[in-house]
Design a protein around this motif. Structure first.
Motif, mmCIF file in Angstrom:
data_model
loop_
_atom_site.group_PDB
_atom_site.id
_atom_site.type_symbol
_atom_site.label_atom_id
_atom_site.label_comp_id
_atom_site.label_asym_id
_atom_site.label_seq_id
_atom_site.Cartn_x
_atom_site.Cartn_y
_atom_site.Cartn_z
ATOM 1 N N VAL A 557 -77.608 66.854 -51.526
ATOM 2 C CA VAL A 557 -76.253 66.113 -51.045
ATOM 3 C C VAL A 557 -76.122 66.049 -49.635
ATOM 4 O O VAL A 557 -75.648 65.113 -49.146
ATOM 5 C CB VAL A 557 -75.159 66.979 -51.652
ATOM 6 C CG1 VAL A 557 -73.631 66.383 -51.215
ATOM 7 C CG2 VAL A 557 -75.268 66.956 -53.222
ATOM 8 N N ASP A 558 -76.702 67.136 -48.862
ATOM 9 C CA ASP A 558 -76.202 67.068 -47.315
ATOM 10 C C ASP A 558 -77.222 65.948 -46.864
ATOM 11 O O ASP A 558 -76.762 65.292 -45.815
ATOM 12 C CB ASP A 558 -76.801 68.292 -46.699
ATOM 13 C CG ASP A 558 -75.950 69.483 -46.919
ATOM 14 O OD1 ASP A 558 -74.605 69.295 -47.685
ATOM 15 O OD2 ASP A 558 -76.313 70.771 -47.061
ATOM 16 N N ILE A 559 -78.270 65.764 -47.212
ATOM 17 C CA ILE A 559 -79.022 64.493 -46.828
ATOM 18 C C ILE A 559 -78.565 63.396 -47.003
ATOM 19 O O ILE A 559 -78.736 62.544 -45.948
ATOM 20 C CB ILE A 559 -80.460 64.520 -47.351
ATOM 21 C CG1 ILE A 559 -81.596 66.102 -46.716
ATOM 22 C CG2 ILE A 559 -81.361 63.492 -47.362
ATOM 23 C CD1 ILE A 559 -82.568 66.193 -47.676
ATOM 24 N N VAL A 560 -77.911 63.057 -48.397
ATOM 25 C CA VAL A 560 -77.462 61.688 -48.210
ATOM 26 C C VAL A 560 -76.122 61.589 -47.495
ATOM 27 O O VAL A 560 -75.697 60.497 -46.931
ATOM 28 C CB VAL A 560 -76.827 61.708 -49.883
ATOM 29 C CG1 VAL A 560 -76.168 60.221 -50.094
ATOM 30 C CG2 VAL A 560 -78.181 61.642 -50.538
ATOM 31 N N GLN A 561 -75.433 62.665 -47.209
ATOM 32 C CA GLN A 561 -74.223 62.783 -46.306
ATOM 33 C C GLN A 561 -74.696 62.370 -44.854
ATOM 34 O O GLN A 561 -74.052 61.557 -43.994
ATOM 35 C CB GLN A 561 -73.566 64.078 -46.180
ATOM 36 C CG GLN A 561 -72.504 64.202 -47.460
ATOM 37 C CD GLN A 561 -71.620 65.394 -47.105
ATOM 38 O OE1 GLN A 561 -72.104 66.645 -47.645
ATOM 39 N NE2 GLN A 561 -70.598 65.274 -46.373
ATOM 40 N N SER A 562 -75.782 62.927 -44.608
ATOM 41 C CA SER A 562 -76.429 62.693 -43.080
ATOM 42 C C SER A 562 -76.556 61.492 -42.867
ATOM 43 O O SER A 562 -76.914 60.763 -41.951
ATOM 44 C CB SER A 562 -77.438 63.648 -42.799
ATOM 45 O OG SER A 562 -78.646 62.935 -43.599
ATOM 46 N N ALA A 563 -76.775 60.459 -44.055
ATOM 47 C CA ALA A 563 -77.229 58.888 -43.892
ATOM 48 C C ALA A 563 -75.748 58.219 -43.763
ATOM 49 O O ALA A 563 -75.909 56.839 -43.900
ATOM 50 C CB ALA A 563 -78.022 58.618 -45.094
ATOM 51 N N GLY A 564 -74.764 58.779 -43.844
ATOM 52 C CA GLY A 564 -73.472 58.144 -43.453
ATOM 53 C C GLY A 564 -72.502 57.929 -44.629
ATOM 54 O O GLY A 564 -71.540 57.381 -44.540
ATOM 55 N N GLN A 569 -69.364 60.480 -52.033
ATOM 56 C CA GLN A 569 -70.346 59.262 -52.192
ATOM 57 C C GLN A 569 -71.668 59.980 -52.573
ATOM 58 O O GLN A 569 -72.648 59.548 -53.250
ATOM 59 C CB GLN A 569 -70.289 58.321 -51.078
ATOM 60 C CG GLN A 569 -68.986 57.574 -51.220
ATOM 61 C CD GLN A 569 -69.116 56.563 -49.740
ATOM 62 O OE1 GLN A 569 -69.446 57.251 -48.874
ATOM 63 N NE2 GLN A 569 -68.125 55.594 -49.782
ATOM 64 N N ALA A 570 -72.169 61.080 -51.494
ATOM 65 C CA ALA A 570 -73.188 61.792 -51.764
ATOM 66 C C ALA A 570 -73.459 62.599 -53.136
ATOM 67 O O ALA A 570 -74.638 62.223 -53.608
ATOM 68 C CB ALA A 570 -73.390 62.632 -50.684
ATOM 69 N N GLU A 571 -72.381 63.035 -53.666
ATOM 70 C CA GLU A 571 -72.553 63.647 -54.993
ATOM 71 C C GLU A 571 -72.761 62.445 -56.121
ATOM 72 O O GLU A 571 -73.485 62.632 -57.218
ATOM 73 C CB GLU A 571 -71.309 64.312 -55.450
ATOM 74 C CG GLU A 571 -71.177 65.672 -54.253
ATOM 75 C CD GLU A 571 -69.805 66.527 -54.374
ATOM 76 O OE1 GLU A 571 -68.823 65.824 -55.101
ATOM 77 O OE2 GLU A 571 -69.748 67.522 -53.892
ATOM 78 N N GLU A 572 -72.131 61.447 -56.118
ATOM 79 C CA GLU A 572 -72.286 60.520 -56.698
ATOM 80 C C GLU A 572 -73.634 59.705 -56.691
ATOM 81 O O GLU A 572 -74.169 59.313 -57.734
ATOM 82 C CB GLU A 572 -71.039 59.325 -56.445
ATOM 83 C CG GLU A 572 -69.737 59.335 -56.963
ATOM 84 C CD GLU A 572 -68.720 58.575 -56.558
ATOM 85 O OE1 GLU A 572 -69.212 57.629 -55.742
ATOM 86 O OE2 GLU A 572 -67.610 58.570 -56.899
#
Length: 588
Positions: A557-564, A569-572
């Motif tokens: 989840v954190d990795i997806v968040q770090s991509a903006g 949205q990251a959890e989705e």
């Protein structure tokens, strides 16, 4: 396996042979469907009349990590359809709030994992019933089968949570929830009878008994195959504080097949010294005859091979408390003092309960009746049949520790490490794990994340891909304690890395530096590349302990968040990976 007994079913030899040939070579799913279909011919009520009685279809939902709930759901669906009942079956992961409002007869089969947690696939559905505006389910009916392990304090907690939530939303129970321990088959079959009886006849059970599940290739917890131990290697280096064994078992003559990601279940026996000490503590005759599910046998044999005598379960405590004069134990049980008893029982075994709360004049049968059957222990398969035809390999960490003044031994792990010699048989059966399969597209990239013995299935994955000449890229994250002693299968990973079969390798040895580093930390360090692989269609596989699985999930989840992306949205994004079959977890 004897499929038919002529005396029971009045089949002449020719028909018996025809039916044997019909069943030969069929998959488990095909056999389950066929058993339900054939049973349908024996129903006393016509299919049209049954459907008229129900008036609505049954929606069967399953929430699973290992596939057991799914297999039971498929069995129930096959039986219901054979009776002419309109039935739909669906993974909880893809079942939404709108469908919950629409469906009027909902049957749920759900397992519990970790500290009372629902399977990943069931989390969103449970949240829709407990968080925010709860749907109005007045007019709906439901039934729940909960799967769990009674050695954990929050036994079947996920099923209990669904039961409370659905009733609170206004739905009506078709019948009381049934909670199943690890030996779940008998209770599950009974529950299915009650569900179909309540829906079709209004009676307690249907007219024809429910067909028992047909074990794949004839082997199950009740009929194991004696796989001869061909080889045993200690993978841990000198000086390691752990002991991890690589075991190779012979499947010759079994007819057993497996796919990478599947499970070997081992039927162990208890440590002989523990059996002897327990009998001495109880002051019971070793040769006293007791009735078990396997028939009558001496108590010493029953305790050695058929009963759980290590893990303390709530059912054991409840039964033993009724025999004991110990007021403190009875009071704790009556008050369901989960936290207090869980704290006391942590690191203790049945022998500690017997020593703390002795019972005068206890009979062998009374004590045996307190115990649950000895469940098989499950191990991820560490080999591919294409690479090692006729064999199956396991990676087993021998469990040994001290607690409360006693030395403790893992039942199956030390059975395999200490008591099975080369050339001797190991009772096993294969369990399919459809939730942890290689991508169907051999060109699809994989990110594999494993800690300790959780790396085992990834060895099978790479063996399979190597044998197939698969073109997909493969990235392994592996974690353990020390590089010098705990780098399991190091030579194989490095060979595959040199050959290009393993595209990337990242390791995390937590105790080789002052600050502990784990696989989830390595994932974050490689966040940009991990996200790029995900965007290009890579599948993610996680195998290891429950705590590691949760930490890895948060890292993704954190990795997806770090991509903006935002947190939502990251959890989705991660949820979509699950829904599209690109995120697989085998955690324990």
């Amino acid at each position: 396996m004897e499929l038919i007994r002529q005396s029971d079913f009045l089949l002449d030899p020719r028909k018996q042979e025809d039916l044997r040939r019909f069943a030969e070579g069929m998959t488990r799913e095909q056999l389950l469907w066929s058993s339900g279909y054939l049973t349908g011919f024996g129903e006393s009520a016509p299919a049209s009349k049954i459907q008229e009685d129900i008036g609505e279809k049954i929606t069967i939902l399953f929430g699973t990590e290992t596939g057991n709930a799914k297999r039971l759901a498929e069995l129930l669906a096959a039986r219901a359809q054979a009776m002419g009942v309109q039935t739909s079956i669906q993974d909880m992961l893809t079942y939404g709030r709108a469908q919950l409002r629409r469906d009027r007869v909902i049957v749920l089969i759900v397992s519990t994992h970790g500290d009372g947690e629902p399977p990943d696939s069931a989390r969103m559905l449970l949240a829709s019933l407990t968080d925010g505006p709860v749907p109005d389910l007045h007019g709906s009916r439901f039934a729940i089968l909960a799967l769990g392990d009674a050695s954990y304090p929050k036994f079947c907690q996920a099923g209990k949570a669904f039961d409370i939530a659905l009733a609170s939303a206004g739905a009506e129970r078709l019948l009381p929830r049934v909670d199943c321990d690890v030996d779940y088959e008998r209770d599950a079959m009974y529950w299915m009878e009650q569900v179909l009886g309540a829906l079709t006849t209004g009676k307690s059970s249907p007219a024809v008994p429910f067909p028992a599940p047909v074990p794949k290739q004839g082997y199950s917890s009740h009929a194991t195959f004696p796989a001869v131990l061909l080889g045993k290697v200690n993978l841990s280096g000198r000086g390691s504080d752990r002991e991890v064994w690589h075991l190779e078992l012979d499947l010759d003559g079994s007819g057993l097949h497996y796919a990478p990601g599947d499970i070997v279940s081992v039927a162990p026996s208890n440590p002989p010294q523990l059996v002897e000490e327990l009998l001495d503590r109880l002051e019971l005759d070793h040769k006293a005859s007791v009735r078990t599910r396997q028939g009558e046998m001496p108590l010493v044999e029953a305790l050695a091979a058929h009963y759980e005598i290590t893990r303390i379960t709530w059912p054991f405590l409840e039964r033993y408390a009724r025999l004991s004069d110990a007021k403190a134990l009875q009071s704790a049980i009556a008050g369901r003092d989960v936290n207090g008893l869980d704290t006391w029982t942590d690191g203790r075994e049945v022998i500690d309960i017997v020593g703390q709360y002795p019972v005068k004049g206890l009979s062998a049968q009374s004590f045996a009746d307190c115990l649950r059957p000895l469940p098989p222990r499950r191990y991820s398969i560490a080999s591919s049949l294409l690479a090692v035809p006729g064999e199956v390999h396991l990676t087993v960490a021998a469990i040994r520790y001290s607690s409360h003044g006693r030395e403790r031994l893992g039942v199956a792990s030390t059975f395999l490490a200490d008591r099975v010699a080369i050339g001797r048989p190991v009772p096993i059966f294969i369990e399919p794990n459809a939730e942890f399969r290689l991508p169907e597209d051999s060109g699809q990239a994989m990110i594999m994340i494993g800690a300790g013995t959780g790396v085992a299935p990834f060895r099978s994955f790479l063996q399979e891909r190597e044998a197939l000449g698969a073109a997909g890229n493969n990235w392994l994250f592996f974690g353990d304690r020390h590089f010098s002693t705990d780098f399991l299968y190091q030579r194989e990973w490095l060979r595959w890395l040199r050959d290009g079969r393993l595209t990337r390798l990242d390791v995390a040895f937590s105790r080789d530096q002052e600050r502990k580093i784990y696989v989830q930390d390595r994932l974050r360090e490689r966040a940009g590349d991990v996200f790029a692989w995900l965007e290009e269609g890579a599948a993610v596989y996680v195998c290891g302990a429950e705590a590691m699985g949760r930490a890895v999930h948060q890292s993704l989840v954190d990795i997806v968040q770090s991509a903006g992306r935002t947190q939502v949205q990251a959890e989705e994004y991660i949820l979509e990976l699950k829904q599209t079959g690109r995120y697989h977890r085998d955690v324990y």
